[in-house]
Write an enzyme that holds these catalytic residues in place. Structure first.
Site, PDB file in Angstrom:
ATOM      1  N   LYS A   9       0.833  -1.203   0.000  1.00 27.89           N
ATOM      2  CA  LYS A   9       0.000   0.000   0.000  1.00 27.89           C
ATOM      3  C   LYS A   9       0.878   1.269   0.000  1.00 27.89           C
ATOM      4  O   LYS A   9       2.097   1.182   0.198  1.00 27.89           O
ATOM      5  CB  LYS A   9      -0.912  -0.029   1.233  1.00 27.89           C
ATOM      6  CG  LYS A   9      -1.891  -1.208   1.237  1.00 27.89           C
ATOM      7  CD  LYS A   9      -2.831  -1.117   2.423  1.00 27.89           C
ATOM      8  CE  LYS A   9      -3.788  -2.287   2.456  1.00 27.89           C
ATOM      9  NZ  LYS A   9      -4.813  -2.128   3.511  1.00 27.89           N
ATOM     10  N   TYR A  49     -12.262  -2.607  -3.561  1.00 28.56           N
ATOM     11  CA  TYR A  49     -12.772  -2.698  -2.188  1.00 28.56           C
ATOM     12  C   TYR A  49     -14.306  -2.685  -2.148  1.00 28.56           C
ATOM     13  O   TYR A  49     -14.893  -2.290  -1.130  1.00 28.56           O
ATOM     14  CB  TYR A  49     -12.214  -1.538  -1.355  1.00 28.56           C
ATOM     15  CG  TYR A  49     -10.777  -1.748  -0.905  1.00 28.56           C
ATOM     16  CD1 TYR A  49     -10.380  -2.918  -0.271  1.00 28.56           C
ATOM     17  CD2 TYR A  49      -9.802  -0.749  -1.089  1.00 28.56           C
ATOM     18  CE1 TYR A  49      -9.075  -3.115   0.154  1.00 28.56           C
ATOM     19  CE2 TYR A  49      -8.490  -0.935  -0.662  1.00 28.56           C
ATOM     20  CZ  TYR A  49      -8.134  -2.123  -0.038  1.00 28.56           C
ATOM     21  OH  TYR A  49      -6.849  -2.319   0.394  1.00 28.56           O
ATOM     22  N   PHE A  57     -15.702   3.068   7.196  1.00 29.33           N
ATOM     23  CA  PHE A  57     -14.313   3.381   6.833  1.00 29.33           C
ATOM     24  C   PHE A  57     -14.077   3.383   5.322  1.00 29.33           C
ATOM     25  O   PHE A  57     -12.958   3.600   4.871  1.00 29.33           O
ATOM     26  CB  PHE A  57     -13.347   2.402   7.515  1.00 29.33           C
ATOM     27  CG  PHE A  57     -13.580   0.947   7.162  1.00 29.33           C
ATOM     28  CD1 PHE A  57     -12.996   0.379   6.032  1.00 29.33           C
ATOM     29  CD2 PHE A  57     -14.371   0.143   7.968  1.00 29.33           C
ATOM     30  CE1 PHE A  57     -13.200  -0.952   5.704  1.00 29.33           C
ATOM     31  CE2 PHE A  57     -14.594  -1.199   7.651  1.00 29.33           C
ATOM     32  CZ  PHE A  57     -13.997  -1.744   6.518  1.00 29.33           C
ATOM     33  N   ARG A  85      -1.546 -14.818   3.707  1.00 28.68           N
ATOM     34  CA  ARG A  85      -2.349 -14.162   4.752  1.00 28.68           C
ATOM     35  C   ARG A  85      -1.712 -14.358   6.122  1.00 28.68           C
ATOM     36  O   ARG A  85      -1.716 -13.459   6.955  1.00 28.68           O
ATOM     37  CB  ARG A  85      -3.779 -14.730   4.747  1.00 28.68           C
ATOM     38  CG  ARG A  85      -4.568 -14.387   3.496  1.00 28.68           C
ATOM     39  CD  ARG A  85      -5.180 -13.017   3.517  1.00 28.68           C
ATOM     40  NE  ARG A  85      -6.227 -12.890   4.505  1.00 28.68           N
ATOM     41  CZ  ARG A  85      -7.003 -11.815   4.627  1.00 28.68           C
ATOM     42  NH1 ARG A  85      -6.842 -10.772   3.799  1.00 28.68           N
ATOM     43  NH2 ARG A  85      -7.919 -11.761   5.543  1.00 28.68           N
ATOM     44  N   THR A  91      -5.395  -7.747  10.383  1.00 30.01           N
ATOM     45  CA  THR A  91      -5.632  -6.413   9.798  1.00 30.01           C
ATOM     46  C   THR A  91      -5.170  -5.299  10.725  1.00 30.01           C
ATOM     47  O   THR A  91      -4.569  -4.315  10.280  1.00 30.01           O
ATOM     48  CB  THR A  91      -7.137  -6.233   9.501  1.00 30.01           C
ATOM     49  OG1 THR A  91      -7.581  -7.348   8.724  1.00 30.01           O
ATOM     50  CG2 THR A  91      -7.406  -4.959   8.734  1.00 30.01           C
ATOM     51  N   ARG A 102       2.513  -7.088   9.053  1.00 28.88           N
ATOM     52  CA  ARG A 102       1.784  -6.033   9.773  1.00 28.88           C
ATOM     53  C   ARG A 102       2.223  -5.938  11.227  1.00 28.88           C
ATOM     54  O   ARG A 102       2.267  -4.849  11.804  1.00 28.88           O
ATOM     55  CB  ARG A 102       0.282  -6.284   9.678  1.00 28.88           C
ATOM     56  CG  ARG A 102      -0.271  -5.966   8.286  1.00 28.88           C
ATOM     57  CD  ARG A 102      -1.698  -6.433   8.159  1.00 28.88           C
ATOM     58  NE  ARG A 102      -2.318  -5.998   6.916  1.00 28.88           N
ATOM     59  CZ  ARG A 102      -3.459  -6.484   6.459  1.00 28.88           C
ATOM     60  NH1 ARG A 102      -4.101  -7.430   7.126  1.00 28.88           N
ATOM     61  NH2 ARG A 102      -3.962  -6.043   5.318  1.00 28.88           N
ATOM     62  N   ASN A 112      -1.424  -0.251   7.144  1.00 27.08           N
ATOM     63  CA  ASN A 112      -1.049  -1.615   7.522  1.00 27.08           C
ATOM     64  C   ASN A 112      -0.237  -2.310   6.427  1.00 27.08           C
ATOM     65  O   ASN A 112      -0.235  -3.521   6.292  1.00 27.08           O
ATOM     66  CB  ASN A 112      -2.263  -2.429   7.983  1.00 27.08           C
ATOM     67  CG  ASN A 112      -3.301  -2.616   6.887  1.00 27.08           C
ATOM     68  OD1 ASN A 112      -3.106  -2.180   5.753  1.00 27.08           O
ATOM     69  ND2 ASN A 112      -4.391  -3.275   7.211  1.00 27.08           N
ATOM     70  N   HIS A 115      -1.892  -5.461   1.314  1.00 24.39           N
ATOM     71  CA  HIS A 115      -3.175  -6.156   1.122  1.00 24.39           C
ATOM     72  C   HIS A 115      -2.894  -7.531   0.536  1.00 24.39           C
ATOM     73  O   HIS A 115      -2.000  -7.674  -0.292  1.00 24.39           O
ATOM     74  CB  HIS A 115      -4.065  -5.365   0.153  1.00 24.39           C
ATOM     75  CG  HIS A 115      -5.240  -6.161  -0.342  1.00 24.39           C
ATOM     76  ND1 HIS A 115      -6.415  -6.253   0.361  1.00 24.39           N
ATOM     77  CD2 HIS A 115      -5.392  -6.949  -1.440  1.00 24.39           C
ATOM     78  CE1 HIS A 115      -7.256  -7.038  -0.295  1.00 24.39           C
ATOM     79  NE2 HIS A 115      -6.657  -7.468  -1.393  1.00 24.39           N
ATOM     80  N   GLU A 126      -9.188 -10.114  -8.105  1.00 24.42           N
ATOM     81  CA  GLU A 126      -8.222  -9.031  -7.930  1.00 24.42           C
ATOM     82  C   GLU A 126      -7.095  -9.097  -8.962  1.00 24.42           C
ATOM     83  O   GLU A 126      -6.644  -8.059  -9.462  1.00 24.42           O
ATOM     84  CB  GLU A 126      -7.672  -9.072  -6.494  1.00 24.42           C
ATOM     85  CG  GLU A 126      -8.762  -8.721  -5.487  1.00 24.42           C
ATOM     86  CD  GLU A 126      -8.397  -8.967  -4.034  1.00 24.42           C
ATOM     87  OE1 GLU A 126      -9.198  -8.586  -3.161  1.00 24.42           O
ATOM     88  OE2 GLU A 126      -7.320  -9.536  -3.757  1.00 24.42           O
TER      89      GLU A 126
END
Ligand code: CMP
Length: 143
Positions: A9, A49, A57, A85, A91, A102, A112, A115, A126
């Site tokens: 990100k 998203y 949010f 993951r 998260t 993270r 964070n 993704h 995606e």
């Protein structure tokens, strides 16, 4: 072989963490088969998203992910989606275990760092959202 979509990100790019992130997945034995730096448009952010549309949010999420360049990647490996993951961590960085990306580098729910797709369906969706077929090169490692 399973494929997953991972994206450093804007906070991770700004903090020079692309190399660190790539290194972790390379060392794990995954194969990088697609990668690019890009500036996400608001339209792409809202589609990517989409499942969060309507949540409190959502607007902040779109604003943050479009605030600077991201590094989008496609990785291949056995169980790549779940393994990635686990390596990314929870998260909320404060709840993410040390040793996860993270847990080691995340600041808050927005900042964070990375993704990662959460299912086979999300990964397919995606990957096709961010990459054309001719931008992905699936290959076997020989050394
Ligand atoms: P990501 O894995 O990119 O998927 C959706 C993102 O929404 C998530 O990481 C967080 O950055 C963000 N997110 C999820 N829940 C919240 C929340 N309660 N407040 C702010 N951001 C959130």
């Amino acid at each position: 072989m399973e494929q997953t979509f991972l994206m450093v990100k804007p906070d991770g790019v700004q903090r020079n963490l692309i190399g660190e992130v790539v290194s972790r997945f390379e060392m794990k034995g995954f194969t990088l088969i697609g990668a690019k730096v890009l500036q996400i448009s608001p339209e792409l952010a809202e589609t990517h998203y989409g499942e969060h549309k309507g949540k409190p949010f959502f607007e902040g999420l779109v604003e943050f992910i479009t605030s600077g360049p991201v590094f989008a990647m496609v990785w291949e490996g056995d169980g790549a989606i779940l393994e990635a993951r686990k390596m990314i961590g929870k998260t909320k960085p404060q709840e993410a275990d040390p040793g996860t990306i993270r847990g080691d580098y995340g600041v808050n729910m927005s900042k964070n760092i990375i993704h990662g797709s959460d299912s086979v369906e999300s990964a397919k969706r995606e990957i096709s959202l961010f990459f054309n077929d001719n931008e992905i090169e699936s290959y076997s490692k020989t050394v």
